[in-house]
Design a protein around this motif. Structure first.
Motif, short mmCIF file in Angstrom:
data_model
loop_
_atom_site.label_atom_id
_atom_site.label_comp_id
_atom_site.label_asym_id
_atom_site.label_seq_id
_atom_site.Cartn_x
_atom_site.Cartn_y
_atom_site.Cartn_z
N UNK A 126 0.83 -1.20 0.00
CA UNK A 126 0.00 0.00 0.00
C UNK A 126 0.87 1.25 0.00
N UNK A 127 2.01 1.15 0.68
CA UNK A 127 3.01 2.21 0.55
C UNK A 127 3.92 1.80 -0.60
N UNK A 128 3.79 2.50 -1.72
CA UNK A 128 4.46 2.10 -2.96
C UNK A 128 5.85 2.73 -3.01
N UNK A 129 6.85 1.88 -3.19
CA UNK A 129 8.22 2.37 -3.41
C UNK A 129 8.56 2.25 -4.89
N UNK A 130 8.96 3.32 -5.48
CA UNK A 130 9.31 3.35 -6.91
C UNK A 130 10.82 3.46 -7.04
N UNK A 131 11.42 2.51 -7.73
CA UNK A 131 12.86 2.52 -7.95
C UNK A 131 13.15 3.38 -9.18
N UNK A 132 13.84 4.48 -8.99
CA UNK A 132 14.10 5.41 -10.08
C UNK A 132 15.57 5.77 -10.10
N UNK A 133 16.08 6.05 -11.28
CA UNK A 133 17.47 6.47 -11.42
C UNK A 133 17.65 7.95 -11.15
N UNK A 134 16.53 8.69 -11.00
CA UNK A 134 16.61 10.12 -10.74
C UNK A 134 17.26 10.36 -9.38
N UNK A 135 18.10 11.39 -9.27
CA UNK A 135 18.75 11.66 -7.98
C UNK A 135 17.74 12.18 -6.95
N UNK B 294 5.20 11.48 -2.01
CA UNK B 294 3.92 12.05 -2.44
C UNK B 294 2.77 11.38 -1.68
N UNK B 295 1.94 12.19 -1.05
CA UNK B 295 0.72 11.73 -0.38
C UNK B 295 0.99 10.53 0.54
N UNK B 296 2.02 10.64 1.34
CA UNK B 296 2.38 9.54 2.22
C UNK B 296 1.64 9.66 3.54
N UNK C 227 11.55 2.94 8.17
CA UNK C 227 11.07 1.60 7.83
C UNK C 227 10.20 1.64 6.58
N UNK C 228 9.37 2.66 6.48
CA UNK C 228 8.56 2.82 5.26
C UNK C 228 9.44 3.03 4.05
N UNK D 135 -0.33 1.89 5.96
CA UNK D 135 -0.43 3.22 5.39
C UNK D 135 -0.55 3.18 3.89
N UNK D 136 -0.33 4.33 3.25
CA UNK D 136 -0.39 4.40 1.79
C UNK D 136 0.37 5.63 1.33
N UNK D 137 0.63 5.69 0.05
CA UNK D 137 1.38 6.79 -0.53
C UNK D 137 2.50 6.29 -1.42
N UNK D 138 3.33 7.22 -1.88
CA UNK D 138 4.39 6.89 -2.85
C UNK D 138 5.72 7.46 -2.38
N UNK D 139 6.75 6.63 -2.47
CA UNK D 139 8.12 7.04 -2.17
C UNK D 139 8.98 6.62 -3.35
N UNK D 140 9.71 7.55 -3.94
CA UNK D 140 10.53 7.26 -5.13
C UNK D 140 11.97 7.67 -4.86
N UNK D 141 12.89 6.72 -5.08
CA UNK D 141 14.32 7.01 -4.99
C UNK D 141 15.08 5.84 -5.61
N UNK D 142 16.38 5.99 -5.74
CA UNK D 142 17.23 4.96 -6.33
C UNK D 142 17.48 3.88 -5.28
N UNK D 143 16.57 2.88 -5.24
CA UNK D 143 16.61 1.87 -4.18
C UNK D 143 17.89 1.05 -4.25
#
Length: 568
Positions: free
Chosen positions: A356-365, A370-372, A411-412, A420-428
């Motif tokens: 539900x808490x979405x982690x997005x793996x992105x190459x962006x620095x 968003x809406x966490x 931890x999130x 919870x819910x929302x979006x987290x984006x970083x270079x995992x």
């Protein structure tokens, strides 16, 4: 699983854990070995039939005083004995090799599934029945392969023996003619039918009296594992227990687990002796059953000693074959409980992790949130972040009172918090998390510094990093194999974790009070080393010490009342 919960009922689906190996890409060699073992069982049974025929010839000749005939029969007997022993030894060897191959394959598969998608973390922090996964992987898999192979092959041999000696018993037993209430009856193969009927009745009684043994054995594995886990806790926390002088408290705690073992063991003993009583009574009265069945032949004076010897051998073989269930009842109960536990384990590791808490793996620095909304386990809101961008190379300090969600936020970020819910984006793939207490695996100090990666560096690089963090005294011990979590102090362990960061050079670093055990000087020195060596690394630090503000240009303060954040 709570100890007050009743154990789940055994179901046919539990047996499904036996089949994956035999359907895998490695199945052909074990299937060939299994075919060889079964083939040797057929040969072994045919030899047993031959021994029965030989016994009849030998004893008929002996009691007819034909000594020459007896002597001529002996060389063949010795040759077949040697061949039979060779078959038995080779079959045992193949069975042991096959058992180990099966166990190793299963263990590798279970370890991969256990360590994938943080299943090990969810099982440890979840509320399901999947307790003591170490026991299920190390002990239950071993028991499953040994018991299922042994009992399965014994069962195949029992069926082969039953078919072979049933024919013998049918043919030499003859028919039983009797008159009852004015009617004449002709009962063919009565020796075989009587043996089957007596064994089935005894098996039915054993199942009725001993069936609770399965649940008792299931519980016994739980309580045994609980005691082992508690002893491991004592060993791992020996220093803390010694400081608290907690010996009496630990003795009470371990005694509680021991009492659970004793309490359940009484159930195991009760149901075991019930089943054993039926089996032993049947074995003890088996000869009487045969004598009763042979009364018609004895009354008709139609039984020679050689024929009796062959009938007795066939009767014993048929009875033992039909007794497979009775002879293996306690082991079968153990196997069924083991399969049940392994099926529960498979179900637990196959459950998808909540996303539900979405982690997005992105190459962006940097990091974008968003809406966490982070909730507590009871689904009440803990923390809300509507929009947050952390740029590349920025240093953020996360502050707030205890319980505001600082560590939960990290931890999130790591994908370990499911509420919870929302979006987290970083270079995992290029991020690194430092918890307050770092894991130090057993092995060389070099391996501890490289964990979790397998990369190796020049000795001079290790030495420079250790020297920078005031750990120069450990440079000569780089290749020393030891339990470093018991050797290093908490402050030294945290500096070793910082050394890992300097060696692996991540793009993003999350630190959850990762320097709280350091004195002010070593803490300043560690942060200075990080900033100097990793100028482009994004750092997010959960910290309380005021002295660390100097190393962070941004600050995020979590509110205990509103659940919102303040950014400065």
């Amino acid at each position: 699983m709570r100890r007050t919960d009743p154990p789940p009922r055994h179901s046919l689906s539990d047996w499904s854990v036996l089949f994956p190996y035999w359907r895998s890409g490695e199945k052909w060699i074990p299937l060939a070995m299994l075919g060889g073992i079964v083939g040797l069982s057929f040969v072994y049974v045919r030899m047993a039939v031959w021994f029965g025929m030989w016994n009849q010839q030998f004893f008929d000749a002996m009691f007819a005083y034909r000594i020459g005939t007896c002597l001529r029969l002996l060389p063949t007997y010795i040759a077949v004995c040697i061949l039979s022993s060779g078959c038995y030894v080779f079959q045992t060897y193949l069975t042991q090799v096959l058992s180990m191959r099966w166990r190793l394959w299963n263990t590798r598969v279970y370890l991969r599934r256990y360590l994938s998608d943080t299943a090990y973390y969810r099982m440890e922090h979840g509320g399901g029945r999947d307790d003591n996964p170490d026991q299920r992987i190390a002990d239950d898999l071993s028991q499953m392969t040994i018991l299922s192979l042994r009992m399965g092959l014994d069962g195949i041999q029992a069926v082969t023996t039953l078919l072979s000696f049933s024919i013998v018993l049918w043919n030499i037993g003859g028919a039983f003619d009797f008159t009852w209430m004015g009617h004449h009856f002709h009962l063919s193969g009565y020796l075989l039918l009587g043996t089957v009927a007596a064994t089935l009745v005894a098996s039915f009684l054993m199942e009725k009296l001993g069936s609770p043994l399965i649940e008792a054995d299931y519980r016994q594995q739980h309580v045994d594992a609980d005691l082992r886990a508690a002893l491991v806790d004592v060993r791992r926390n020996s220093e803390q227990i010694a400081f608290y002088r907690g010996e009496q408290a630990e003795d009470l705690r371990l005694s509680h687990y021991l009492a659970n073992i004793a309490r359940n063991w009484r159930s195991v003993v009760t149901y075991t002796w019930r089943a054993s009583f039926v089996g032993d009574l049947f074995n003890g009265t088996a000869s009487i059953i045969l004598w009763v069945l042979l009364l018609p032949k004895l009354l008709a004076h139609a039984l020679t000693f050689g024929e009796y010897s062959r009938i007795n051998a066939a009767f014993m073989q048929v009875r033992r074959s039909l007794q497979w269930f009775m002879s293996n009842y306690t082991d079968l109960a153990t196997l069924r409980s083991v399969l049940q536990r392994l099926h529960e384990f498979e179900h637990a590791v196959s459950q998808p992790a909540p996303h539900d808490i979405v982690r997005i793996d992105t190459a962006a620095p940097g990091i974008d949130i968003t809406n966490l909304v982070i909730d507590r386990p009871d689904n009440t809101p803990l923390l809300t972040i509507a929009e947050l961008h952390i740029g590349q190379g920025e240093r953020w300090m996360v502050r707030g009172a205890s319980g505001t969600g600082k560590s939960t936020l990290l931890r999130a970020m790591a994908g370990l918090w499911e509420y919870g819910h929302g979006t987290i984006a970083f270079d995992i793939g290029h991020a690194m998390f430092l918890p307050q207490r770092s894991y130090l695996p057993p092995g060389t100090l070099r391996r501890v510094l490289d964990y979790p990666f397998s990369t190796r560096h020049e000795d001079a690089y290790y030495a420079a990093v250790l020297q920078t963090l005031n750990l120069g005294a450990y440079i000569p011990r780089l290749d020393e194999d030891a339990c470093w979590d018991t050797i290093l102090s908490p402050g030294e362990a945290q500096r070793v974790a910082i050394a890992r960061v300097l060696l692996s050079r991540p793009a993003i670093l999350f630190m959850d009070e990762a320097t709280c055990a350091l004195d002010a000087e070593n803490e300043r020195n560690a942060y200075a080393a990080l900033l100097a060596a990793l100028p482009r690394t994004t750092i997010v630090s959960v910290a309380h010490h005021e002295g660390l503000r100097h190393f962070h240009r941004h600050e995020m303060t979590l509110s205990a009342t509103t659940g919102n954040i303040t950014i400065t």
